[in-house]
Design a protein around this motif. Structure first.
Motif, PDB file in Angstrom:
ATOM      1  N   GLN C  16       2.026   2.807   2.680  1.00  0.00           N
ATOM      2  CA  GLN C  16       3.357   2.777   2.041  1.00  0.00           C
ATOM      3  C   GLN C  16       4.428   2.303   3.034  1.00  0.00           C
ATOM      4  O   GLN C  16       5.236   1.425   2.709  1.00  0.00           O
ATOM      5  CB  GLN C  16       3.684   4.199   1.547  1.00  0.00           C
ATOM      6  N   ARG C  17       4.412   2.840   4.243  1.00  0.00           N
ATOM      7  CA  ARG C  17       5.421   2.426   5.239  1.00  0.00           C
ATOM      8  C   ARG C  17       5.267   0.954   5.582  1.00  0.00           C
ATOM      9  O   ARG C  17       6.240   0.225   5.777  1.00  0.00           O
ATOM     10  CB  ARG C  17       5.279   3.239   6.539  1.00  0.00           C
ATOM     11  N   MET C  18       4.015   0.541   5.690  1.00  0.00           N
ATOM     12  CA  MET C  18       3.743  -0.869   5.992  1.00  0.00           C
ATOM     13  C   MET C  18       4.251  -1.747   4.845  1.00  0.00           C
ATOM     14  O   MET C  18       4.850  -2.811   5.073  1.00  0.00           O
ATOM     15  CB  MET C  18       2.232  -1.020   6.185  1.00  0.00           C
ATOM     16  N   ALA C  19       4.020  -1.295   3.631  1.00  0.00           N
ATOM     17  CA  ALA C  19       4.487  -2.034   2.443  1.00  0.00           C
ATOM     18  C   ALA C  19       6.009  -2.162   2.454  1.00  0.00           C
ATOM     19  O   ALA C  19       6.564  -3.229   2.148  1.00  0.00           O
ATOM     20  CB  ALA C  19       4.016  -1.333   1.169  1.00  0.00           C
ATOM     21  N   GLU C  20       6.681  -1.092   2.811  1.00  0.00           N
ATOM     22  CA  GLU C  20       8.150  -1.107   2.846  1.00  0.00           C
ATOM     23  C   GLU C  20       8.659  -2.094   3.909  1.00  0.00           C
ATOM     24  O   GLU C  20       9.636  -2.813   3.681  1.00  0.00           O
ATOM     25  CB  GLU C  20       8.688   0.303   3.122  1.00  0.00           C
ATOM     26  N   ALA C  21       7.975  -2.125   5.052  1.00  0.00           N
ATOM     27  CA  ALA C  21       8.378  -3.067   6.106  1.00  0.00           C
ATOM     28  C   ALA C  21       8.198  -4.511   5.639  1.00  0.00           C
ATOM     29  O   ALA C  21       9.049  -5.374   5.900  1.00  0.00           O
ATOM     30  CB  ALA C  21       7.560  -2.809   7.379  1.00  0.00           C
ATOM     31  N   ILE C  22       7.107  -4.768   4.939  1.00  0.00           N
ATOM     32  CA  ILE C  22       6.860  -6.126   4.445  1.00  0.00           C
ATOM     33  C   ILE C  22       7.886  -6.503   3.391  1.00  0.00           C
ATOM     34  O   ILE C  22       8.448  -7.611   3.416  1.00  0.00           O
ATOM     35  CB  ILE C  22       5.411  -6.246   3.923  1.00  0.00           C
ATOM     36  N   ALA C  23       8.145  -5.588   2.470  1.00  0.00           N
ATOM     37  CA  ALA C  23       9.126  -5.869   1.404  1.00  0.00           C
ATOM     38  C   ALA C  23      10.514  -6.100   1.998  1.00  0.00           C
ATOM     39  O   ALA C  23      11.261  -6.972   1.527  1.00  0.00           O
ATOM     40  CB  ALA C  23       9.154  -4.723   0.397  1.00  0.00           C
ATOM     41  N   GLU C  24      10.841  -5.348   3.039  1.00  0.00           N
ATOM     42  CA  GLU C  24      12.138  -5.527   3.692  1.00  0.00           C
ATOM     43  C   GLU C  24      12.227  -6.934   4.297  1.00  0.00           C
ATOM     44  O   GLU C  24      13.205  -7.658   4.111  1.00  0.00           O
ATOM     45  CB  GLU C  24      12.314  -4.464   4.784  1.00  0.00           C
ATOM     46  N   GLY C  25      11.172  -7.326   4.984  1.00  0.00           N
ATOM     47  CA  GLY C  25      11.150  -8.650   5.600  1.00  0.00           C
ATOM     48  C   GLY C  25      11.207  -9.763   4.566  1.00  0.00           C
ATOM     49  O   GLY C  25      11.803 -10.818   4.790  1.00  0.00           O
ATOM     50  N   ALA C  26      10.567  -9.520   3.432  1.00  0.00           N
ATOM     51  CA  ALA C  26      10.468 -10.555   2.396  1.00  0.00           C
ATOM     52  C   ALA C  26      11.665 -10.553   1.461  1.00  0.00           C
ATOM     53  O   ALA C  26      11.834 -11.501   0.679  1.00  0.00           O
ATOM     54  CB  ALA C  26       9.182 -10.344   1.581  1.00  0.00           C
ATOM     55  N   GLY C  27      12.479  -9.502   1.524  1.00  0.00           N
ATOM     56  CA  GLY C  27      13.502  -9.352   0.488  1.00  0.00           C
ATOM     57  C   GLY C  27      12.845  -9.233  -0.874  1.00  0.00           C
ATOM     58  O   GLY C  27      13.337  -9.778  -1.862  1.00  0.00           O
ATOM     59  N   GLY C  28      11.708  -8.528  -0.918  1.00  0.00           N
ATOM     60  CA  GLY C  28      10.899  -8.493  -2.139  1.00  0.00           C
ATOM     61  C   GLY C  28      10.820  -7.120  -2.774  1.00  0.00           C
ATOM     62  O   GLY C  28      11.343  -6.133  -2.252  1.00  0.00           O
ATOM     63  N   ALA C  29      10.134  -7.071  -3.896  1.00  0.00           N
ATOM     64  CA  ALA C  29       9.999  -5.832  -4.668  1.00  0.00           C
ATOM     65  C   ALA C  29       8.663  -5.164  -4.373  1.00  0.00           C
ATOM     66  O   ALA C  29       7.676  -5.829  -4.063  1.00  0.00           O
ATOM     67  CB  ALA C  29      10.097  -6.148  -6.153  1.00  0.00           C
ATOM     68  N   LEU C  30       8.648  -3.830  -4.495  1.00  0.00           N
ATOM     69  CA  LEU C  30       7.458  -3.011  -4.222  1.00  0.00           C
ATOM     70  C   LEU C  30       6.897  -2.448  -5.524  1.00  0.00           C
ATOM     71  O   LEU C  30       7.633  -1.789  -6.273  1.00  0.00           O
ATOM     72  CB  LEU C  30       7.846  -1.832  -3.334  1.00  0.00           C
ATOM     73  N   TYR C  31       5.623  -2.646  -5.765  1.00  0.00           N
ATOM     74  CA  TYR C  31       4.983  -2.046  -6.933  1.00  0.00           C
ATOM     75  C   TYR C  31       3.731  -1.296  -6.498  1.00  0.00           C
ATOM     76  O   TYR C  31       2.731  -1.910  -6.127  1.00  0.00           O
ATOM     77  CB  TYR C  31       4.644  -3.102  -7.987  1.00  0.00           C
ATOM     78  N   PRO C  32       3.788   0.052  -6.552  1.00  0.00           N
ATOM     79  CA  PRO C  32       2.622   0.825  -6.122  1.00  0.00           C
ATOM     80  C   PRO C  32       1.540   0.902  -7.208  1.00  0.00           C
ATOM     81  O   PRO C  32       1.848   0.968  -8.399  1.00  0.00           O
ATOM     82  CB  PRO C  32       3.208   2.211  -5.851  1.00  0.00           C
ATOM     83  N   ILE C  33       0.282   0.903  -6.758  1.00  0.00           N
ATOM     84  CA  ILE C  33      -0.867   1.225  -7.613  1.00  0.00           C
ATOM     85  C   ILE C  33      -1.061   2.732  -7.473  1.00  0.00           C
ATOM     86  O   ILE C  33      -1.078   3.248  -6.353  1.00  0.00           O
ATOM     87  CB  ILE C  33      -2.117   0.459  -7.120  1.00  0.00           C
ATOM     88  N   ASP C  34      -1.177   3.447  -8.592  1.00  0.00           N
ATOM     89  CA  ASP C  34      -1.204   4.915  -8.494  1.00  0.00           C
ATOM     90  C   ASP C  34      -2.596   5.446  -8.113  1.00  0.00           C
ATOM     91  O   ASP C  34      -3.531   4.670  -7.919  1.00  0.00           O
ATOM     92  CB  ASP C  34      -0.648   5.555  -9.776  1.00  0.00           C
ATOM     93  N   SER C  35      -2.701   6.757  -8.008  1.00  0.00           N
ATOM     94  CA  SER C  35      -3.935   7.375  -7.502  1.00  0.00           C
ATOM     95  C   SER C  35      -5.102   7.237  -8.482  1.00  0.00           C
ATOM     96  O   SER C  35      -6.249   7.543  -8.134  1.00  0.00           O
ATOM     97  CB  SER C  35      -3.690   8.849  -7.168  1.00  0.00           C
ATOM     98  N   ASP C  36      -4.825   6.766  -9.713  1.00  0.00           N
ATOM     99  CA  ASP C  36      -5.903   6.449 -10.651  1.00  0.00           C
ATOM    100  C   ASP C  36      -6.206   4.950 -10.687  1.00  0.00           C
ATOM    101  O   ASP C  36      -6.976   4.490 -11.535  1.00  0.00           O
ATOM    102  CB  ASP C  36      -5.525   6.924 -12.067  1.00  0.00           C
TER     103      ASP C  36
END
Lengths: 188, 188, 188, 188
Positions: C16-36
């Motif tokens: 999740q933290r890595m995803a946030e860093a990438i989205a910040e760099g990209a100016g992009g949106a985050l969409y998580p896949i849930d635990s199912d």
């Protein structure tokens, strides 16, 4: 005889037929992973007791099905306590395309066996790759680390290549035989 | 037009034919790696100047030929100075078996392009994998990250599958087109 | 600006933290896949509309988590209609071990992008691999095709390497920039 | 005792040290591949007679060195006559980066062993991947299918990690022990 267990997921029945051919060759037991990615308690117990474990899955979107991967992730319990260390491992896959990234699924099985500290058994059958080669030849797919089957996207399981199924049967016998040599040496 | 260079090693002429089909599709130049694994100075200069680089090699013993690998190792000179950074890359391979670990050769090309900081272009052609599919269909091999060809061990280059060669030609056009879009944007 | 979407599964918050860093760099949106292993309808719509898609997953038992694989298998709907053809793709992964088969997860992302007919963006940052290199250097992991992070098995997300997170941020910027060049050329 | 042979290429001496540690653990013989990719006649004879073969190479540009690959391509002579069928195989690699695509080199060794119809022995040592882990711990690299070593780009062989060398030694012992169990069973 060695105790060989085939643990597999099948979506439409093709991988199921391949699993049956392998189990027949190995004189082994079949434990299916269900459509939710779960394996029965009996299945987990059989894996813990096995001399050899053979992984099977269709290749979907370039890798093993998510149901197989859920099984693999759940096997981290066995991983933590080295339950499967030094077991003999093998694997197999089926998909609609001749290639279709099937090698990646087999390589994943090798990595999973490696995570568990196992030994991997290659196919050991020369490819049928000359002009006279036929669809029903053993290893017509030209695979090496483990057997592959190819079933056209519009073909039902009963239409699978006899060569692919015979390859699977021979591999089952091979894995069980190697596990047996290993078990004998342990006793000696 | 984009400047696309095909750099390849061919042992018996099959990969050569595939290279020619790709270069034709790309409107690009062909630079062979010789039987000692060497590339001409002109070849190295062409690679440095290229918008797109397409790697080609037969699959021997589960990977690219040693001659190709010698070229790859020598490309560490370009690596040190980031000469090929952000170029567009592709690749292709041929072997006698339907599978024959060809995927590993293509995956190696992706890794090599990655070492150089490049962009990789996938094949982009749906597999021909139904009962009605024929040997001469585009992507009858069912490959994804780049084109594969299969030539029977006792078949001369003139007997190669027309489908495999057409797949190669289409891929050459695709890589060159993507490199062109990229170059235009750089100027804009 | 390009439209970059980060689609990822995180088990314990590191990915999740890595995803946030990438989205910040990209100016992009985050969409998580849930635990199912499920993605929201909004997520699927965002992927269809994206210029660039960046895949993220921890490496569990030698590959992407089953939840990510369930997402990948479900993306076969987009595959059938070539919805993601020619999009720009990237990926990232985290695991507890320095290696831990993380390369296999990244290679799987390349194969998945290839199945969808995409373009893959490599990391493009030289490895920090000399005696003076530090844990907080960019690409201290020495990865090439995409960024990796390593988080000790007993470390919480807030203890992640600043170098790994900066590498992720830089990669997000890189992927978004390449997607933008591509989009501009399409309009031109 | 089993007859274990380590066949390897070393560019700058790091892989050489790793080879020596493995041979020491295995009680086995060392046969170097020279800088032209050639192996002595004695080396080829030793491989044909071996119970276990362990492959070693640095990872250069994302894969085994071209010298190792030339050896692998030349082993097609043994392949044609199944000379190495059912032998026990292992491998190892060193590179400057923590990752540096080393997994690809090890996976190539698995494929090569598979082409020869062999059995692959995994590392079998749990990774050292907690906050208290040190550079000199066994399997600090967190590898699974075989051992990895990492040596900074500006470090001479005498500066290699004691943990990496101990991992190599333990793996040599493991491969030789498994080959011995196998040989005993063959006699029984």
């Amino acid at each position: 005889m060695s105790n060989t267990v085939v643990v597999y997921h099948s979506g439409y029945g093709h991988t199921q037929r391949m699993a049956e051919a392998i189990a027949e060759g190995a004189g082994g037991a079949l434990y299916p992973i269900d459509s939710d990615g779960n394996l029965s308690d009996d299945g987990w117990a059989a894996l813990d007791a096995a001399d050899a474990i053979i992984f099977g899955s269709p290749t979907y979107m370039g890798g093993p099905s998510w149901q197989f991967k859920k099984f693999a992730d759940t096997s981290s319990k066995a991983w933590f306590t080295n339950k499967w260390q030094d077991k003999v491992f093998g694997g197999f896959t089926n998909s609609a395309s001749l290639n279709g990234d099937k090698l990646n699924t087999l390589e994943y099985f090798v990595l999973l066996a490696g995570q568990h500290g196992g030994l991997w058994v290659s196919l050991g059958i020369k490819p049928a790759n000359v002009k006279a080669s036929k669809r029903d030849d053993a290893n017509r797919m030209g695979s090496y680390i483990a057997p592959m089957a190819q079933s056209d996207a519009d073909a039902v399981p009963s239409e699978m290549s006899a060569g692919d199924l015979e390859t699977a049967r021979l591999y089952g016998t091979r894995v069980a035989g190697i596990a047996q040599r290993f078990s004998l040496a342990q006793i000696a």
